[in-house]
Design a protein around this motif. Structure first.
Motif, PDB file in Angstrom:
ATOM      1  N   GLY A  18       0.838  -1.195   0.000  1.00 51.02           N
ATOM      2  CA  GLY A  18       0.000   0.000   0.000  1.00 51.02           C
ATOM      3  C   GLY A  18       0.870   1.241   0.000  1.00 51.02           C
ATOM      4  N   ILE A  19       0.541   2.209  -0.838  1.00 50.08           N
ATOM      5  CA  ILE A  19       1.319   3.447  -0.929  1.00 50.08           C
ATOM      6  C   ILE A  19       0.390   4.635  -0.735  1.00 50.08           C
ATOM      7  CG2 ILE A  19       2.758   4.901  -2.414  1.00 50.08           C
ATOM      8  CD1 ILE A  19       3.831   2.388  -3.707  1.00 50.08           C
ATOM      9  N   THR A  20       0.754   5.510   0.186  1.00 50.68           N
ATOM     10  CA  THR A  20      -0.077   6.680   0.444  1.00 50.68           C
ATOM     11  C   THR A  20       0.796   7.906   0.657  1.00 50.68           C
ATOM     12  OG1 THR A  20      -1.942   7.498   1.741  1.00 50.68           O
ATOM     13  CG2 THR A  20      -0.167   6.438   2.970  1.00 50.68           C
ATOM     14  N   GLY A  21       0.168   9.047   0.689  1.00 50.21           N
ATOM     15  CA  GLY A  21       0.862  10.319   0.878  1.00 50.21           C
ATOM     16  C   GLY A  21      -0.057  11.448   0.489  1.00 50.21           C
ATOM     17  N   VAL A  22       0.254  12.632   0.946  1.00 52.56           N
ATOM     18  CA  VAL A  22      -0.605  13.784   0.664  1.00 52.56           C
ATOM     19  C   VAL A  22      -0.585  14.102  -0.831  1.00 52.56           C
ATOM     20  CG1 VAL A  22      -0.334  14.809   2.954  1.00 52.56           C
ATOM     21  CG2 VAL A  22       1.290  15.389   1.143  1.00 52.56           C
ATOM     22  N   LEU A  24       4.629   4.986   3.424  1.00 57.92           N
ATOM     23  CA  LEU A  24       4.183   6.379   3.543  1.00 57.92           C
ATOM     24  C   LEU A  24       5.147   7.274   2.796  1.00 57.92           C
ATOM     25  CD1 LEU A  24       2.379   8.610   4.750  1.00 57.92           C
ATOM     26  CD2 LEU A  24       3.769   8.484   6.834  1.00 57.92           C
ATOM     27  N   LEU A  25       4.640   7.979   1.793  1.00 57.12           N
ATOM     28  CA  LEU A  25       5.465   8.863   0.976  1.00 57.12           C
ATOM     29  C   LEU A  25       5.387  10.286   1.530  1.00 57.12           C
ATOM     30  CD1 LEU A  25       7.070   7.932  -1.512  1.00 57.12           C
ATOM     31  CD2 LEU A  25       5.275   8.888  -2.950  1.00 57.12           C
ATOM     32  N   LYS A  26       6.544  10.919   1.698  1.00 55.12           N
ATOM     33  CA  LYS A  26       6.610  12.273   2.253  1.00 55.12           C
ATOM     34  C   LYS A  26       7.476  13.144   1.367  1.00 55.12           C
ATOM     35  CE  LYS A  26       4.610  12.030   6.493  1.00 55.12           C
ATOM     36  NZ  LYS A  26       3.688  13.023   7.060  1.00 55.12           N
TER      37      LYS A  26
END
Length: 361
Positions: free
Chosen positions: A91-95, A206-208
């Protein structure tokens, strides 16, 4: 008014007839093919052979809200089930703006270069006004979409809580049956969708980005506790120093959280999806995680817990759908809405009355 002389420049001359823009026989054949709905068994057989078109048609079938499609969709899922669960799910997420699509394309291309077969299930936000979605992930991942060993399926979030497509869980199983060994799920952005995605993947990334106030978010719980690794993207050009500083800050923040049940200690790394640097390091971290969790049996245990969770979620979803689609409830619901709006009935009493009516039918 005098008519122009046929010999003059104003006279209309019959030109050459233009050929048909469409080959009618081909058009008829295409229309006939589209009208023909494949049986569940035909879809299953084609999916197991690695047919991406059949896979897309099957996903469309399970995403359909038409009650007539439910039985065939369930048959397809059941037929593919013995061939599923043979992949790793990430799973990949980030704003918004963190570069999820660019990262997934660079990451996906790296994985296919290693001989992996990658399926990307991207959830696009639906408008609360028009209820439409752009579904533009295939356009943004123009290199990955042309890769023979990759498959990209954008789906509209619809009215699903937090923006996770309603049938993403089933789509994962179909992709696995089709031979894809690495499934990537991209969420709409940071929010409630992360909880749902976390419950259907093996690894949560979590991508930042640095320099956007994200460092301060490192002390917050919730999303940080779910992350198995934090990747600081856009570590290129003048942003390299900021990315390194952000990496240090996040590493410090992660030490404040309790140890994970998996025995894994979350790691922080930097990369540039645009320049395609640091992508190999991200995969090294993920591979290290899978090695650890498979050795200590956490990987298998988590899958079992997720299966149970999604069984209960499916029950909740089916109850909700049947309640709202019941003809008598639909009629009573409108009456109760007006009564609640006019303060003639409390929302709680109205809800209780409708539920009692439904269960007595």
């Amino acid at each position: 008014m005098k008519k122009p002389d046929k010999k003059s420049a104003l006279a209309e001359i019959h030109g050459v007839d233009q050929p048909d823009a469409v080959n009618q026989s081909v058009a008829n054949a295409v229309q006939k093919f589209r009208r023909k709905q494949p049986t569940a068994q035909e879809l299953i057989e084609a999916i197991l052979k690695g047919d991406k078109i059949a896979l897309s048609r099957a996903i469309t079938l399970i995403e359909s809200t038409n009650p007539e499609h439910l039985e065939r969709a369930n048959e397809v899922i059941q037929g593919c089930l013995p061939y599923a669960n043979k992949s790793v799910r990430i799973g990949i997420t980030g704003v918004p703006g963190v570069g999820k699509s660019t990262f997934i394309e660079a990451f996906g291309k790296y994985l296919t270069s290693l001989g992996k077969k990658v399926a990307v299930l991207a959830v696009d936000p639906s408008s609360s006004i028009s209820h439409g979605s752009i579904l533009g992930d295939k356009t943004r991942m123009e290199e990955l979409v042309k890769d023979e060993n990759a498959y990209i399926r954008p789906s509209a979030s619809g009215d699903s809580l937090g923006g996770v497509a309603r049938k993403t869980r089933e789509s994962i199983m179909l992709c696995e049956a089709c031979g894809f060994d690495t499934i990537i799920i991209e969420t709409v952005g940071v929010g409630q969708s992360e909880t749902a995605v976390h419950s259907m993947v093996d690894f949560f990334l979590l991508l930042k980005i640095a320099g956007a106030g994200d460092e301060l978010q490192g002390i917050k719980r919730g999303i940080m506790e779910m992350a198995d690794t934090i990747v600081i993207n856009k570590a290129d050009g003048d942003n390299i120093a900021k990315a390194k500083l952000a990496k240090t800050e996040f590493n410090r923040a992660l030490h404040l959280f309790p140890a994970k049940n998996s025995g894994w200690i979350p790691k922080v790394t930097t990369c540039s999806a645009f320049e395609k640097t640091g992508i190999d390091k991200v995969w090294e971290i993920i591979a290290e995680y899978f090695e650890l969790t498979k050795e200590n049996n956490y990987f298998e245990q988590k899958r079992k817990e997720q299966n149970q969770y999604w069984m209960l979620e499916t029950i909740n979803e089916q109850l909700k759908n049947r309640f709202y689609s019941h003809p008598e409830i639909m009629s009573l619901l409108e009456q109760n809405k007006k009564a609640v709006q006019n303060n003639e009935l409390s929302p709680f009493a109205a809800a209780q009355m409708l539920l009692e009516k439904y269960f007595n039918f």
